[in-house]
Design a protein around this motif. Structure first.
Motif, PDB file in Angstrom:
ATOM      1  N   MET A  16     196.830  16.072  19.835  1.00 19.81           N
ATOM      2  CA  MET A  16     196.110  15.709  18.608  1.00 19.81           C
ATOM      3  C   MET A  16     195.883  16.966  17.775  1.00 19.81           C
ATOM      4  O   MET A  16     195.381  17.970  18.275  1.00 19.81           O
ATOM      5  N   ILE A  17     196.264  16.910  16.519  1.00 22.12           N
ATOM      6  CA  ILE A  17     196.091  18.065  15.643  1.00 22.12           C
ATOM      7  C   ILE A  17     194.817  17.872  14.825  1.00 22.12           C
ATOM      8  O   ILE A  17     194.763  17.038  13.921  1.00 22.12           O
ATOM      9  N   VAL A  18     193.781  18.622  15.203  1.00 25.18           N
ATOM     10  CA  VAL A  18     192.508  18.528  14.491  1.00 25.18           C
ATOM     11  C   VAL A  18     191.992  19.935  14.216  1.00 25.18           C
ATOM     12  O   VAL A  18     192.470  20.913  14.780  1.00 25.18           O
ATOM     13  N   GLY A  19     190.986  20.007  13.333  1.00 22.64           N
ATOM     14  CA  GLY A  19     190.418  21.311  12.986  1.00 22.64           C
ATOM     15  C   GLY A  19     189.587  21.897  14.116  1.00 22.64           C
ATOM     16  O   GLY A  19     189.196  21.198  15.049  1.00 22.64           O
ATOM     17  N   GLN A  20     189.324  23.186  14.022  1.00 24.85           N
ATOM     18  CA  GLN A  20     188.538  23.892  15.037  1.00 24.85           C
ATOM     19  C   GLN A  20     187.100  24.155  14.565  1.00 24.85           C
ATOM     20  O   GLN A  20     186.405  24.997  15.119  1.00 24.85           O
ATOM     21  N   LEU A  21     186.672  23.448  13.545  1.00 27.22           N
ATOM     22  CA  LEU A  21     185.315  23.652  13.027  1.00 27.22           C
ATOM     23  C   LEU A  21     184.281  23.092  14.001  1.00 27.22           C
ATOM     24  O   LEU A  21     184.555  22.128  14.717  1.00 27.22           O
ATOM     25  N   SER A  22     183.084  23.686  14.008  1.00 23.57           N
ATOM     26  CA  SER A  22     182.012  23.139  14.835  1.00 23.57           C
ATOM     27  C   SER A  22     180.744  22.987  13.990  1.00 23.57           C
ATOM     28  O   SER A  22     180.472  23.799  13.105  1.00 23.57           O
ATOM     29  N   LEU A  23     179.986  21.937  14.286  1.00 22.78           N
ATOM     30  CA  LEU A  23     178.754  21.663  13.550  1.00 22.78           C
ATOM     31  C   LEU A  23     177.686  22.666  13.979  1.00 22.78           C
ATOM     32  O   LEU A  23     177.284  22.685  15.143  1.00 22.78           O
ATOM     33  N   ALA A  24     177.212  23.484  13.052  1.00 15.35           N
ATOM     34  CA  ALA A  24     176.229  24.525  13.378  1.00 15.35           C
ATOM     35  C   ALA A  24     174.836  24.193  12.862  1.00 15.35           C
ATOM     36  O   ALA A  24     173.841  24.518  13.509  1.00 15.35           O
ATOM     37  N   ASP A  25     174.746  23.578  11.691  1.00 13.83           N
ATOM     38  CA  ASP A  25     173.449  23.373  11.045  1.00 13.83           C
ATOM     39  C   ASP A  25     173.375  21.972  10.449  1.00 13.83           C
ATOM     40  O   ASP A  25     174.385  21.448   9.953  1.00 13.83           O
ATOM     41  N   ALA A  26     172.186  21.387  10.484  1.00 14.22           N
ATOM     42  CA  ALA A  26     171.995  20.059   9.887  1.00 14.22           C
ATOM     43  C   ALA A  26     170.641  19.985   9.205  1.00 14.22           C
ATOM     44  O   ALA A  26     169.629  20.423   9.764  1.00 14.22           O
ATOM     45  N   LEU A  27     170.636  19.474   7.984  1.00 15.05           N
ATOM     46  CA  LEU A  27     169.392  19.154   7.278  1.00 15.05           C
ATOM     47  C   LEU A  27     169.190  17.654   7.360  1.00 15.05           C
ATOM     48  O   LEU A  27     170.045  16.889   6.890  1.00 15.05           O
ATOM     49  N   ILE A  28     168.096  17.222   7.973  1.00 14.85           N
ATOM     50  CA  ILE A  28     167.797  15.796   8.110  1.00 14.85           C
ATOM     51  C   ILE A  28     166.615  15.490   7.202  1.00 14.85           C
ATOM     52  O   ILE A  28     165.500  15.960   7.440  1.00 14.85           O
ATOM     53  N   ILE A  29     166.877  14.738   6.147  1.00 14.42           N
ATOM     54  CA  ILE A  29     165.884  14.542   5.084  1.00 14.42           C
ATOM     55  C   ILE A  29     165.479  13.071   5.027  1.00 14.42           C
ATOM     56  O   ILE A  29     166.339  12.180   4.948  1.00 14.42           O
ATOM     57  N   GLY A  30     164.183  12.819   5.078  1.00 12.97           N
ATOM     58  CA  GLY A  30     163.667  11.449   4.998  1.00 12.97           C
ATOM     59  C   GLY A  30     162.719  11.298   3.822  1.00 12.97           C
ATOM     60  O   GLY A  30     161.689  11.957   3.769  1.00 12.97           O
ATOM     61  N   ASN A  31     163.083  10.433   2.870  1.00 12.45           N
ATOM     62  CA  ASN A  31     162.203  10.190   1.719  1.00 12.45           C
ATOM     63  C   ASN A  31     162.302   8.731   1.279  1.00 12.45           C
ATOM     64  O   ASN A  31     162.474   8.439   0.107  1.00 12.45           O
ATOM     65  N   CYS A  32     162.218   7.822   2.272  1.00 12.35           N
ATOM     66  CA  CYS A  32     162.237   6.392   1.960  1.00 12.35           C
ATOM     67  C   CYS A  32     160.815   5.888   1.802  1.00 12.35           C
ATOM     68  O   CYS A  32     159.965   6.167   2.639  1.00 12.35           O
ATOM     69  N   ASN A  33     160.574   5.159   0.760  1.00 14.24           N
ATOM     70  CA  ASN A  33     159.259   4.559   0.576  1.00 14.24           C
ATOM     71  C   ASN A  33     159.036   3.464   1.616  1.00 14.24           C
ATOM     72  O   ASN A  33     159.926   2.666   1.892  1.00 14.24           O
ATOM     73  N   ASN A  34     157.856   3.468   2.197  1.00 13.15           N
ATOM     74  CA  ASN A  34     157.400   2.391   3.095  1.00 13.15           C
ATOM     75  C   ASN A  34     158.106   2.317   4.442  1.00 13.15           C
ATOM     76  O   ASN A  34     157.918   1.360   5.175  1.00 13.15           O
ATOM     77  N   GLN A  35     158.940   3.296   4.795  1.00 15.11           N
ATOM     78  CA  GLN A  35     159.579   3.234   6.114  1.00 15.11           C
ATOM     79  C   GLN A  35     158.607   3.728   7.187  1.00 15.11           C
ATOM     80  O   GLN A  35     157.852   4.669   6.966  1.00 15.11           O
ATOM     81  N   VAL A  36     158.650   3.071   8.335  1.00 15.97           N
ATOM     82  CA  VAL A  36     157.794   3.455   9.460  1.00 15.97           C
ATOM     83  C   VAL A  36     158.026   4.927   9.790  1.00 15.97           C
ATOM     84  O   VAL A  36     159.168   5.391   9.849  1.00 15.97           O
ATOM     85  N   LYS A  37     156.914   5.659   9.990  1.00 14.96           N
ATOM     86  CA  LYS A  37     157.034   7.070  10.364  1.00 14.96           C
ATOM     87  C   LYS A  37     155.885   7.441  11.283  1.00 14.96           C
ATOM     88  O   LYS A  37     154.855   6.769  11.344  1.00 14.96           O
TER      89      LYS A  37
END
Length: 588
Positions: free
Chosen positions: A250-271
């Motif tokens: 399989m020919i795929v890239g060698q990139l790896s996930l290093a950083d993630a921004l997880i943003i939550g701004n939904c009105n009325n969602q359980v938190k």
């Protein structure tokens, strides 16, 4: 920051001396106390004072950036290690001469638990959650806070309530739901006792915290049951068998996930504790199962800073609950700046949609709207966004164009919003790998509204089998059948991986990201989600389907007959084939 820690203000010495004088005078004549015992109390007061200073200083550390804080955390852990061991070794002297109370020991243990929890937030290393759990659990098992209720001091009861709230968060993150239920019961009793004994203004707030955690626990739409009807606790972190393996060749890239921004701004969602259900589900999808650390209290802050880690087990995450535009952009810029070579930045946006007003002569990256960032004064009744001038763009909207500068490095975007399609209008200006996975903008009315308990799209990315059961109208399932379906779903994921890598017309950006386990799993789940919705009888409008940038070749992926056959087979195992279209089976 370093200067204030290494060279504390002069007040510290006088405060320690004052405390010592008070303690000694209450215990009898100062001359009667042996020199060694006096030194023990002095040393304890010094360590206690130093630990509080360092702990309070954690609040002043920048929340973004991965390097500035490590040495400070190391020093804080070091002092708390000494303090914890010191009170264990000299408990009798401290009991007699200092009047050490059990709740004070509990408070030290609670601070250590908080340190480990915040270290987890900084590093995304799930093993530190186990360490936080062990200290919080010890407080409960040894009843360190049991005597607090006998003292007429509401501030001590508040410390106890905060401990419960923090312990519940850690247990939720570790999927220890049995412990969570016990804690919620105890927490409820403590709040009731607090409310009856003290007529305080914050009792409404504590009851709200209790309601939030109760709603959070019940957010999953499907229960998996043992034969005795007890609920099976399922984990959605990446296990060893989780992501489909790459086939040889399989020919795929060698990139790896290093950083993630997880943003939550939904009105009325359980938190709960500034963590929405969507944020909670996504952060678990970006973590491996935790392992127990070999040694307790071994200065984890120093472990990671001493040597450069060869590869981070989990991508580093920032959890941003209702950030303003400037906060979001600051974290994004810091993450972008520190992104290592051959690495990927992931941005997950779970937010209320902002739609364009009026028609524009041009159709640029700021003309399609986007998602809302936080500004309380501009939100009326939850959803309505006040605009001073209809001809101007919404200033608290994150537009696709706002993300253009960050496409100079590999960027993977997930948008779960009623205006997710705004992010179809991207232009890859710098030729770096760029993929956007976009939620449906509306769900069928016939489907029970679950938006408050989390988005269906994010549920598919976190727990695709649970999402499949929900859209099929099932609300519970026996463990044996659940495990059989999970095994079949792994086969489906393997086949989706083959469809992607064997496709002749797929955009290379998808394959560039496919070498990373987390991103591979997200991509295969996205295709499973899209294929399921396209085959489902009540998902009939275009806006009911997920989309992507770049577009996937439908006939080779989300509308592939081989994949459609698999979905019908899964539906047959669950006896829900009637909710899916059958016409695709004629191709066989």
């Amino acid at each position: 920051m370093t200067g204030t820690v290494e060279k504390p203000p002069r007040k510290r010495k006088s405060r320690t001396e004052f405390a010592l004088k008070e303690i000694m005078s209450s215990g009898g004549a100062e001359d009667d106390i042996p020199q060694g015992e006096r030194k023990t109390v002095t040393d304890f007061c010094y360590l206690l004072d130093k630990s509080k200073q360092l702990f309070n200083g954690l609040r002043d550390l920048p929340q973004y950036g991965q390097k500035q804080w490590q040495s400070y955390f190391g020093r804080t852990f070091d002092v708390y290690t000494k303090l914890w061991k010191f009170q264990q070794q000299h408990r009798q002297v401290l009991d007699n001469r200092y009047g050490l109370k059990r709740w004070q020991i509990g408070e030290i243990a609670s601070k250590i638990g908080q340190l480990y929890y915040h270290y987890y937030l900084r590093t995304s290393e799930t093993s530190y959650l186990n360490e936080a759990f062990s200290f919080y659990s010890a407080i409960r098992q040894r009843s360190y806070y049991s005597q607090v209720n006998k003292e007429d001091r509401p501030e001590l009861v508040v410390k106890k309530l905060r401990y419960y709230a923090r312990f519940i968060v850690v247990c939720l993150l570790l999927n220890k739901m049995d412990v969570v239920k016990d804690l919620v019961k105890e927490f409820s009793d403590e709040i009731e006792d607090y409310t009856h004994r003290f007529n305080t203004e914050d009792q409404v707030e504590w009851n709200l915290v209790l309601q939030e955690v109760a709603a959070f626990i019940e957010a999953d739409p499907v229960m998996v049951l043992n034969d005795d009807n007890t609920i099976v606790i399922t984990s959605n972190r990446l296990a060893e068998t989780g992501a489909p393996l790459l086939e040889q060749g399989m020919i795929v890239g060698q990139l790896s996930l290093a950083d993630a921004l997880i943003i939550g701004n939904c009105n009325n969602q359980v938190k709960f504790s500034e963590l929405t259900v969507d944020m909670f589900r996504m952060l678990q999808a970006l973590e491996r199962e935790p392992m127990n650390l070999a040694s307790q209290m071994n200065k984890p802050g120093m472990q990671e800073s001493a040597d450069k880690p060869t590869r981070r087990e989990n991508p580093h995450k920032y959890l941003l609950y209702k950030p303003t535009f400037s906060q979001l952009y600051t974290f994004l810029a810091a993450s972008f700046k520190e992104l290592p070579a051959n690495s990927v930045l992931l941005i997950y946006l779970s937010a209320t949609g902002v739609f364009p007003t009026g028609r524009s002569d041009s159709e640029g990256p700021y003309d399609f709207g986007g998602v809302l960032t936080n500004s309380n004064r501009d939100i009326i009744n939850g959803d309505a966004i006040h605009k001073r001038n209809q001809s101007h763009k919404e200033m608290h909207c994150l537009h696709p164009g706002d993300l253009y500068p960050f496409t100079r490095k590999p960027l993977f975007i997930i948008v779960d919003s009623s205006n997710s399609v705004a992010y179809k209008n991207f232009t890859n200006l710098f030729g770096q790998p760029l993929v956007c996975l976009l939620s449906p903008t509306a769900y069928p009315k016939a489907l029970q509204d679950q938006s408050q308990r989390g988005s269906l799209f994010t549920l598919f990315l976190n727990n695709p089998l649970m999402a499949f059961l929900f859209v099929s109208g099932l609300s519970s399932m026996r463990r044996g059948l659940w495990e059989k379906c999970q095994e079949y779903l792994r086969k489906i994921n393997r086949d989706i991986a083959q469809l992607l890598t064997h496709s002749r017309s797929i955009d290379q950006a998808f394959l560039q990201f496919f070498g990373d386990e987390f991103l591979r799993l997200l991509l295969t789940r996205f295709i499973f989600c899209s294929a399921t919705m396209r085959m489902h009888k009540i998902f009939q409008e275009t806006r009911n389907y997920p989309e992507s940038y770049p577009q996937l070749p439908r006939d080779e992926t989300v509308e592939n007959p081989h994949l459609q056959k698999h979905i019908l087979e899964l539906a047959s195992i669950l006896d829900v084939r009637n909710v899916f279209f059958e016409n695709t089976i004629d191709d066989y």
